[in-house]
Design an enzyme around this catalytic site. Structure first.
Site, PDB file in Angstrom:
ATOM      1  N   ASP A 333       0.852  -1.186   0.000  1.00 19.30           N
ATOM      2  CA  ASP A 333       0.000   0.000   0.000  1.00 19.30           C
ATOM      3  C   ASP A 333       0.893   1.243   0.000  1.00 19.30           C
ATOM      4  O   ASP A 333       1.860   1.292  -0.747  1.00 19.30           O
ATOM      5  CB  ASP A 333      -0.968  -0.045   1.187  1.00 19.30           C
ATOM      6  N   ARG A 386       0.450   9.229  -6.631  1.00 23.26           N
ATOM      7  CA  ARG A 386       0.105   9.662  -5.260  1.00 23.26           C
ATOM      8  C   ARG A 386       1.297  10.347  -4.585  1.00 23.26           C
ATOM      9  O   ARG A 386       1.838   9.877  -3.606  1.00 23.26           O
ATOM     10  CB  ARG A 386      -0.377   8.489  -4.412  1.00 23.26           C
TER      11      ARG A 386
END
Length: 504
Positions: A333, A386
């Site tokens: 993640d 991101r």
């Protein structure tokens, strides 16, 4: 800073012109844009038909362009709107990013007289509007009878937005007129107190203090026990001098800094390593995490460092956090992330690399807390996206170095506003976007450097800042801070970001 080309604007009756409309007749004339409703077409802005129009999907940060296969010379632009919705616009040379003209309305007919200019693509940016505007005509002329342009004094503010109106996006809640000022010059990369949002609310001191408990750990079980045994009335500093793994962590799948305050976890030299297991800051206040190598975390929350609110005054500094790109994008993640009610966070001098998902702030489009996070002097390298992904709230990103961005960089979503200042993007695709949410985010861009960057529009995903990276809002920050000049950022960050750079 971009130089404005002098212009004059005439908003009333237009003089007759014998010149050809180059939006139609120029070499390879075409049009494109960011978004449109229904069956309206970008080409409707250049077809000579006032009853057809281009209409974007939203009322801010939209673009329509006319373009040519080779550069053309012109000196006059005529814009026609059906209705009177536009409240702020810009004309921008797409080739160079130079702002050519700005204004507050278009209306049924607006003539913009420029000095002689040459380009392959001209952008009309709709900065704000009271409703979805309908742009009927975007005409381009080389007209011998065009009036001479009036001189315009370039703005002195570092933002490329020459208008004082920040209405396209939100601003932070500090009182009017307060804006933190950057100080250029020498910078102490090893300071013992943070810059940015973590300096507010009494500052962030972690485990410092004359009554601090100090513990050195070499295994994960010792780290978990040191946290569990913290005296709630005394600060705690934990020094990590060894490699922490799931195998030596006594069954723990992450280390919780939970329901506590005044904690520092600091690596010793280059020996503080968390290999395959991460940290979670949860319901905590006044926490410092420094000088740790954290890598390949795929258990627990699967993040290197997670912050979950309520949490305040967290400083993450001089760490190296990484995963791998040689796995499926969902195998790991985030490297560092935050969600829910968190505030006064600073992420500084970290080396963040080799990741598909790097830094997520706001776990969903309904995670609507007013987070405030500062990123400065971080090194992002070989990362997919991101950088950060930011929903709601406010982010200040200055003096970061981005190298090898594979898909997207900073992603401002759901009304977030990012002040993007004096960063360097090298070998980067789409450094600044608003993708993948129903509501766009905003940016206040100042003095950034682009080196070998690529921009790929994707109207189905959202909007890109584009090579001009024009500001769409203004974010005032309630603190002063030190800046390295943009041209010095790359070398400074490479020399100072990551572990082993300071004697902690």
């Amino acid at each position: 800073m971009r130089t404005l080309i002098a212009v004059s604007l005439l908003c009333c009756a237009l003089p007759a012109t014998a010149a050809n409309n180059l939006a139609i007749s120029g070499p390879g004339a075409g049009a494109d844009g960011t978004s449109k409703f229904g069956n309206t077409s970008y080409g409707f802005v250049k077809d000579g038909n006032l009853s057809s129009y281009w209409q974007p999907n939203s009322t801010s940060n939209e673009r329509v362009s006319v373009k040519w296969s080779t550069a053309i010379n012109f000196n006059q632009v005529i814009l026609r709107e059906l209705g009177d919705q536009v409240t702020s616009w810009r004309l921008v040379n797409h080739d160079t990013g130079a702002v050519l003209a700005t204004g507050n309305r278009i209306g049924s007919e607006l003539q913009v007289n420029l000095g002689n200019v040459s380009m392959k693509k001209l952008n009309l940016l709709i900065i704000s509007a009271t409703g979805a505007p309908q742009i009927a005509e975007f005409e381009i002329y080389l007209n011998d009878d065009a009036p001479e342009p009036s001189p315009i004094t370039p703005p002195t503010d570092p933002t490329p937005d020459p208008t004082p109106d920040p209405s396209p996006g939100p601003v932070d809640p500090v009182p009017p007129g307060i804006d933190g000022q950057p100080i250029y010059g020498s910078f102490n990369a090893c300071a013992n107190s943070p810059q940015g949002y973590a300096s507010l609310g009494g500052g962030t001191t972690g485990g410092l203090g004359i009554r601090s408990t100090r513990v050195t750990v070499t295994t994960g079980l010792e780290l978990a026990q040191a946290l569990a045994n913290k005296d709630p009335n005394r600060p705690l500093t934990i020094r990590v001098n060894g490699t922490i793994t799931p195998a030596n962590s006594g069954g723990f799948n992450k280390f919780d800094i939970k329901d506590m305050r005044d904690v520092s976890i600091i690596g010793v030299g280059q020996n503080g390593i968390l290999d395959g297991i991460g940290l979670k800051v949860f319901r905590a206040q006044n926490v410092i995490i420094r000088n740790l190598k954290i890598r390949n975390v795929n258990i627990g929350d699967k993040d290197g460092i997670t912050i979950e609110g309520p949490a305040r005054n967290i400083w993450i500094d001089h760490n190296e956090i990484s995963n791998s790109l040689d796995v499926h994008k969902d195998f790991y993640d985030e490297l560092v992330s935050g969600k829910r009610d968190i505030d006064n966070i600073t992420i500084s001098f970290n080396y963040l690399h080799s990741s598909w998902k790097t830094s997520l702030w706001g776990s969903s489009d309904s995670d609507s807390y007013d987070r405030r996070i500062t990123f400065h002097h971080n090194r992002f390298e070989n990362v997919n996206s991101r950088l950060p992904l930011f929903r709601f709230g406010q982010g200040h990103l200055f003096n970061n170095y981005y190298h090898n961005i594979l898909e997207t960089g900073m992603n401002s979503r759901m009304g977030a506003i990012l002040r993007v200042e004096a960063n360097v993007f090298e070998n980067a695709k789409n450094p600044l976007v608003s993708f993948y949410s129903n509501n766009i985010g905003y940016w206040d861009t100042r003095d950034n450097m682009l080196i070998n960057t690529q921009w790929a529009e994707s109207p189905a995903d959202g909007i890109i800042a584009g090579p001009d990276m024009l500001a769409t809002a203004v974010l005032r920050v309630p603190y002063d801070y030190k800046l390295v000049r943009t041209e010095e950022v790359k070398n400074f960050v490479l020399a100072n970001a990551g572990v082993g750079k300071c004697a902690f």
